[in-house]
Enzyme design. Structure first.
Site, PDB file in Angstrom:
ATOM      1  N   GLU A   1       1.337  -5.850  -8.802  1.00 22.01           N
ATOM      2  CA  GLU A   1       0.794  -6.494  -7.602  1.00 22.01           C
ATOM      3  C   GLU A   1       0.887  -8.018  -7.690  1.00 22.01           C
ATOM      4  OE1 GLU A   1      -2.307  -2.820  -6.627  1.00 22.01           O
ATOM      5  OE2 GLU A   1      -3.129  -4.778  -7.116  1.00 22.01           O
TER       6      GLU A   1
ATOM      7  N   ASN B   1     -13.186  -3.743   4.088  1.00 23.93           N
ATOM      8  CA  ASN B   1     -14.143  -3.855   2.979  1.00 23.93           C
ATOM      9  C   ASN B   1     -13.965  -5.126   2.145  1.00 23.93           C
ATOM     10  OD1 ASN B   1     -11.814  -3.125   1.717  1.00 23.93           O
ATOM     11  ND2 ASN B   1     -12.587  -1.231   0.808  1.00 23.93           N
TER      12      ASN B   1
ATOM     13  N   TYR C   1       0.819  -1.217   0.000  1.00 21.01           N
ATOM     14  CA  TYR C   1       0.000   0.000   0.000  1.00 21.01           C
ATOM     15  C   TYR C   1       0.856   1.273   0.000  1.00 21.01           C
ATOM     16  CZ  TYR C   1      -4.477  -2.456   0.610  1.00 21.01           C
ATOM     17  OH  TYR C   1      -5.601  -3.229   0.417  1.00 21.01           O
TER      18      TYR C   1
HETATM   19  P1  ADP Z   1      -9.833   0.510  -3.396  1.00 20.04           P
HETATM   20  O1  ADP Z   1      -9.464  -0.664  -2.504  1.00 20.04           O
HETATM   21  O2  ADP Z   1     -11.297   0.536  -3.706  1.00 20.04           O
HETATM   22  O3  ADP Z   1      -8.975   0.585  -4.632  1.00 20.04           O
HETATM   23  P2  ADP Z   1      -8.244   2.701  -2.319  1.00 20.04           P
HETATM   24  O4  ADP Z   1      -7.148   2.235  -3.218  1.00 20.04           O
HETATM   25  O5  ADP Z   1      -8.630   4.152  -2.363  1.00 20.04           O
HETATM   26  O6  ADP Z   1      -9.577   1.851  -2.544  1.00 20.04           O
HETATM   27  O7  ADP Z   1      -7.860   2.378  -0.804  1.00 20.04           O
HETATM   28  C1  ADP Z   1      -7.192   1.188  -0.462  1.00 20.04           C
HETATM   29  C2  ADP Z   1      -7.830   0.624   0.782  1.00 20.04           C
HETATM   30  O8  ADP Z   1      -7.630   1.532   1.865  1.00 20.04           O
HETATM   31  C3  ADP Z   1      -9.356   0.458   0.724  1.00 20.04           C
HETATM   32  O9  ADP Z   1      -9.774  -0.723   0.078  1.00 20.04           O
HETATM   33  C4  ADP Z   1      -9.716   0.451   2.184  1.00 20.04           C
HETATM   34  O10 ADP Z   1      -9.421  -0.805   2.797  1.00 20.04           O
HETATM   35  C5  ADP Z   1      -8.757   1.503   2.737  1.00 20.04           C
HETATM   36  N1  ADP Z   1      -9.357   2.848   2.730  1.00 20.04           N
HETATM   37  C6  ADP Z   1      -9.619   3.650   1.668  1.00 20.04           C
HETATM   38  N2  ADP Z   1     -10.172   4.815   2.033  1.00 20.04           N
HETATM   39  C7  ADP Z   1     -10.270   4.761   3.386  1.00 20.04           C
HETATM   40  C8  ADP Z   1     -10.767   5.645   4.384  1.00 20.04           C
HETATM   41  N3  ADP Z   1     -11.266   6.852   4.053  1.00 20.04           N
HETATM   42  N4  ADP Z   1     -10.707   5.262   5.675  1.00 20.04           N
HETATM   43  C9  ADP Z   1     -10.202   4.061   6.021  1.00 20.04           C
HETATM   44  N5  ADP Z   1      -9.705   3.168   5.146  1.00 20.04           N
HETATM   45  C10 ADP Z   1      -9.758   3.505   3.834  1.00 20.04           C
END
Ligand code: ADP
Ligand code: MG
Length: 172
Positions: free
Chosen positions: A160, A146, A83
């Site tokens: 990845e 999620n 990440y």
């Molecule tokens: P995605 O997984 O849909 O691609 P992102 O890349 O923006 O979303 O974010 C990576 C992960 O970080 C998300 O799947 C979620 O687990 C976490 N995340 C994203 N936005 C938030 C937030 N506002 N608060 C807490 N955790 C978040």
């Protein structure tokens, strides 16, 4: 029929003006297939609630094929590296805590337009905004917990996949 006409047809560039062979006309009617691979994670909130099979079923029902899969306990270093793009975001540290809080299932999915298809089946990051029937709408606990990760582009999918798998682990 000359060799050049066959080559053009197999590349989807068949031009009837250049060939008299009617048998290869149909090739123009076949839409281009874009078989891709993408990277997916079943996150700790889902493995904890014994939802691994249900998440995989959603992916398979959408036409995606699991071509590599491993259940792992992510290390802090692995989570931070994976990440890294989010390291300036306020949720970064909490996200890494969450991703190392239990087992995850890392997997490679293959199928037509796999990157986009996987994102579609997962639904929006925030389960409150995810379309009904998507994995996140059905299973996610929160915007952080999620249930699933999916690569957001073909370029990131390749990066990845290579982060967790070597070529010999992937059997299509
Ligand atoms: P995605 O997984 O849909 O691609 P992102 O890349 O923006 O979303 O974010 C990576 C992960 O970080 C998300 O799947 C979620 O687990 C976490 N995340 C994203 N936005 C938030 C937030 N506002 N608060 C807490 N955790 C978040
Ligand atoms: Mg993302």
């Amino acid at each position: 029929m000359g060799a050049p006409a066959v080559a053009e047809a197999s590349e989807g560039r068949y031009n009837p003006a250049k060939s008299l062979n009617p048998q290869i006309l149909y090739l123009e009617e076949i839409p281009a297939m874009a078989i891709q691979r993408t990277f997916s994670i079943i996150k700790p909130d889902a493995t904890r609630r014994n939802l691994t099979g249900k998440v995989v079923a959603r992916l398979e029902e959408a036409g995606l094929r699991v071509v590599a899969q491993r259940r792992i306990q992510m290390t802090r270093a692995q989570a931070e590296g994976f990440y890294a793009v989010h390291k300036e975001r306020p949720f970064f540290s909490s996200l890494c805590d969450f991703m190392t809080s239990g087992p995850v299932v890392v997997q490679v999915l293959e199928g037509e337009n796999a990157v986009e298809k996987n994102r579609e089946v997962m639904g929006a990051t925030d389960p409150a905004k995810a379309a009904p029937g998507t994995i996140r709408a059905e299973f996610a606990e929160s915007i952080e917990a999620n249930s699933a990760h999916g690569s957001d582009s073909q370029e990131n999918a390749a990066i990845e996949i290579a982060y967790f798998f070597s070529q010999v682990d992937i059997v299509g």
